[in-house]
Every structure is written in C-alpha cells, then in structure tokens.
Design an enzyme around this catalytic site. Structure first.
Site, short mmCIF file in Angstrom:
data_model
loop_
_atom_site.label_atom_id
_atom_site.label_comp_id
_atom_site.label_asym_id
_atom_site.label_seq_id
_atom_site.Cartn_x
_atom_site.Cartn_y
_atom_site.Cartn_z
N GLU B 85 97.41 139.44 9.20
CA GLU B 85 97.40 140.28 8.00
C GLU B 85 96.94 141.68 8.37
O GLU B 85 96.52 142.45 7.52
CB GLU B 85 96.59 139.67 6.87
CG GLU B 85 95.19 139.26 7.19
CD GLU B 85 94.53 138.61 5.97
OE1 GLU B 85 94.22 139.35 5.03
OE2 GLU B 85 94.35 137.38 5.96
N CYS B 117 95.17 134.13 5.76
CA CYS B 117 94.58 133.63 7.01
C CYS B 117 95.28 132.42 7.60
O CYS B 117 94.87 131.94 8.66
CB CYS B 117 93.10 133.29 6.79
SG CYS B 117 92.08 134.71 6.41
N HIS B 240 88.93 126.20 8.62
CA HIS B 240 88.91 127.66 8.52
C HIS B 240 87.47 128.10 8.26
O HIS B 240 86.72 127.43 7.55
CB HIS B 240 89.83 128.12 7.38
CG HIS B 240 89.79 129.60 7.17
ND1 HIS B 240 90.11 130.50 8.15
CD2 HIS B 240 89.45 130.35 6.07
CE1 HIS B 240 89.98 131.74 7.69
NE2 HIS B 240 89.57 131.67 6.43
#
Lengths: 134, 353
Positions: B85, B117, B240
């Site tokens: 990103e 993400c 994550h």
C-alpha cells in the site's frame, strides 16, 4: 541531479544486475557490457552476471551538494572488487563513514539512485551495503 | 479428494528489515501521547527505510533471498505479485521493476496487488492457485511496505518498513507444504486511504472487533473446520501484527497458547510492516521450525479480510536456512535514529524540489 530516462533504460542490465564482460581470449573480466575486451582488444566476449558480493578496495566520503542530493549526504563513493574479479565503481550505503574500512565485505542491493521529483521517473540501480550474513 | 493447494508448497522465503530504528517512546514524547501507550500496544521501536529505500527496493531484497533459498533459475518463475500500500508509483508496476532486476522470466503474470495489509497474502494465494492449476511451475509473491501514518496519529507509533517474499512451486520440491487455505472478506470501514491522500485514516471503533478480530477468527475457524484441526494440532500460530498485543489477544481467543504465538512475533521490535507483517512472522518461524511442525498463518487486511493457511514444514528446510539472512539477523542489524532523521528518511519534511 537529472538523469536521462533513455540512457538509464539502455544501461538497465548494468544498473540492475552489474553486468560484466568476460573475455574468452584473455580470460579477464571487465565492468559493463562491452563488445571489445578493454585488456586485449578481443571481440570474443560474453556477458557475465555476477553474484553481487565483493570486497571494498577504496572509498571517499563526499559532502558535495548537488540539487536533489541533499537527503543522501554524506555519500560514500567506492571501488569494489567483485568476487568474479572485476573492479566496479559504486556507492556504499547503510553504514556510517567512521565504520567503513578497506577490505570490508559488501553486497550489491537495489536502491533509488535519484528521482525526478515530484512527478518524474524514479531511477533504480545497485548500490553496495556491508554484507549481510546468510 | 486432495485439495488443489496440497500440490503446492513454499520453496524459498526471504525477509528484509531496514537498518534504521526509531523508538516508539520518541514518537509518543514528540506528539504528547500518554507515556504508557507504547506498553499498552507493546511497541518498543519501529524499522525506518532509508531515503533511497522503498517498497520496490525492500521487496527486491526479500525476493532475492527467497529465490536463493528456492535454488531455482529465476527465469522459470511464471508470476510475480507485489502486495503493497506504498507503491512508489500510482501508475507503473513495482512488480516489473523487481522482476526485471532479478532476471525473472519476461513471459509471466506480473502485477501490484492492493488489499491494505493482506495484498501480499492475496498474491501468495494467487501464485499458489496458478501452480496448483498447472498454469505455471513456480510463482513469486512479495509483501513490502514503507507504511504511512499521519504524523501525530496513533498509527505513527507502529507504521514501519519491511518486506517478505515467498517462492511457491510443486510440493515435492518444497521446504513446507500447504495443507489448506481459506479467505474471509467483508466490506468493513476500518481503515482507508483516499486517492491522492498521503496518509491513511481509520474508523476508530472499527479497527479492533469488527475488523481485525472478526475476520481473523472467522478465517481461522473456517480453516480448522475444513481440515478437521484444532489449535493444539498446531506448533506455531502467526497472525497479522498491527501491534504486539493484538496477535496475542486473537490467538488466546482462538485457543492458541502464548508459546505458539511468540516465535512469530516481530512487531514490537520493527513495527507494523503492513503487507510484510504476518509474512515476516512466518519467515521468522521458518528460520527455526523443525521438520514436521504445523504452522497456522493468518494475515489480515483492512477493508477487510483475512486469510488462514495451514503449512507443514518438511525435512528439506534445514539445508535452506543458511542461504540468506534470517529475520533474527535483520532484527539485530540496527541503528537508532531520532525523530528528525526518521522524518527526513520518510520524506516527511517539506522542501522545494
């Protein structure tokens, strides 16, 4: 410093992969893609892509300011003897000037050379960093 | 009937963490955060890319290491996907620069992925599917970010730089094989960045429960249900990592013990590397996991979605580890910088150019 889009693109193999010229006649290796061996003049040459690792032969710390260069200063310009034998000029990064020493093992990494800010092309190419243990 | 992904495995993995670190407490002090916020989030310091680094250069390094460990000719790689990103160009693919610089086949699929993400993980899923279908033999997926955060935003304490890359190919050549994978996505307004906006924004109440926790927990439960596995069947669980606390919390809720989560934790020492976050955690686990270990990996991306993978490590992994720098090597390689140097490095100081 403004670079030429076309010249940079034409030399992509050298900027991206440190392309060397190996002479089949004398066996020596030189920097860049060439049609003639600079040592013996033979045209019997081939392109060699090196591993990218080598040893620092010499370096100089420069504080010379050029437009667009300010965020990269000081720059450490260097000569590296690649493991394949060729001596190549380059820039050493990811190390402070007082940590540099002749004989340091280094490896080539892709970095930004410069960019035509704010909207122009970004020029990528190989620089050197201290060798990362693998 | 065997699942298609069982024919595919990871042949090589690579990581990159830049050298600079800025202490989270330095950022908190500058912007007047309550001092305990860094402990509450479990963020100690974050990795900062140098002025000449970006998602392309970091992705290149991670991919180079992954290809080296895979031990394959890069010209045989049939796809190169870059999840990021923080694309250096809004229009001009990062994937083509990396692929060309690594001499990856010019006859390939190649694109930059966007899903906050988890775009890098989406690339991994697509590369795996292409191998499973027989369309290509080897594929490359990269997650790389110089994560942006509005100066003074809570995100700035964690938004960091790093990359991870994976070469996938036939399971019989792999160091770790996929057992199964699922993805769960919904439209959730937890985090976004509008066109031409320099920094992302976040919908405060949405970032935790409706986004991170709901999507990861759903994806992981679906995976375990499909494979008939339970948390105790896994040796490692990697999630994550927007901060150090969330992965521990989501793992606990799912029934994973802390000792299975800690080996894959990287964020407290490098920050949230966005697309590299969970993939760097997996790389850290692969750097030390014993053959036969089963790893759960659950990347997450805002907007929102989560993948869940079950991966089993194979004997071949031992001979591959020493071929490229390990995550621990990169965690140790660091130089502390102050906020001003960090601001200069990330081009946050306005200048006439």
């Amino acid at each position: 410093m403004k670079l030429s889009i076309s010249i940079h693109w034409r030399r992509k193999e050298t900027h991206y992969r440190l392309a060397l010229t190996k002479c089949r006649a004398c066996g020596r290796v030189s920097f860049g893609e060439r049609k003639v061996c600079p040592y013996c003049g033979s045209k019997d040459v081939t392109t060699l892509i090196p591993s990218g690792t080598g040893t620092l032969l010499s370096y100089s710390v420069s504080y010379f300011r050029r437009e667009g260069d300010e965020e990269f200063l000081p720059r450490i310009t260097c000569l590296v003897k690649l493991d394949e034998g060729a001596i190549v000029p380059g820039e050493l990064v990811d190390v402070d000037p007082d940590e540099v020493y002749i004989g340091m093992k280094v490896e080539a990494v892709l970095r930004r050379y410069s960019s035509d800010d704010p909207y122009g092309l970004i020029y990528y190419g190989l620089k050197f960093i201290p060798f990362l243990k693998g | 009937m065997p699942r298609p992904e069982e024919r595919v495995g990871i042949l090589g993995w690579g990581a990159y963490i830049p050298r600079f670190r800025v202490k989270a407490e330095e950022i908190a002090r500058l912007w007047g955060f309550e001092p305990s916020v860094t402990k509450a989030l479990w963020i100690e310091e974050k990795a900062v890319a140098a002025p000449d680094e970006d998602a392309v250069t970091m992705g290149w390094y991670a991919a180079k290491s992954a290809i080296k460990r895979a031990g394959i000719d890069p010209s045989l790689i049939g796809c190169a996907f870059v999840g990021t990103e923080s694309k250096p160009y809004a229009v001009k693919p990062s994937a083509t620069i990396i692929a060309d610089a690594l001499n990856i086949s010019k006859v390939k699929l190649s694109t930059d992925m966007e899903f906050a993400c988890r775009a890098g993980s989406e690339g991994l899923r697509l590369a795996t599917s292409l191998v499973a279908s027989g369309t290509i033999k080897y594929g490359l997926a990269i997650g790389s970010d110089t994560a942006q955060a509005n100066p003074g935003d809570i995100l700035e304490l964690t938004a960091a730089s790093g990359a991870a890359a994976y070469v996938v190919g036939p399971s019989e050549e792999a160091v770790a094989s996929f057992e199964g994978m699922v993805t769960y996505i919904t439209d959730t307004p937890d985090f976004w960045r509008r066109d031409c906006s320099k920094y992302p924004m976040h919908g405060e109440g949405f970032t935790g429960e409706p986004a991170y926790f709901h999507h990861i927990m759903t994806a992981v439960k679906l995976l375990m249900e499909e494979l008939g596995l339970k948390p105790s069947d896994f040796d490692y669980a990697v999630f994550h990592q927007p901060n150090g606390k969330f992965p521990l919390k989501v793992g606990k809720r799912l029934g994973f013990t802390k000792d299975k989560i800690l080996p894959g934790i990287v964020t407290p020492w490098i920050g949230n590397t966005y697309n590299a976050s969970a993939l760097l955690g997996l790389a850290k686990v692969l750097d030390s996991a014993k053959p036969g270990s089963r790893i759960l990996v659950a990347p997450f991306g805002s907007g929102a979605g989560s993948d869940a993978y079950s991966i089993v490590v194979k004997d071949r992994i031992e001979e591959k580890r020493g071929l490229a720098p390990k995550v621990e090597d990169m965690l140790r390689r660091k130089k502390y910088i102050d906020y001003a140097t960090y601001a200069k490095s990330r081009h946050m100081i306005l200048r006439n150019v």
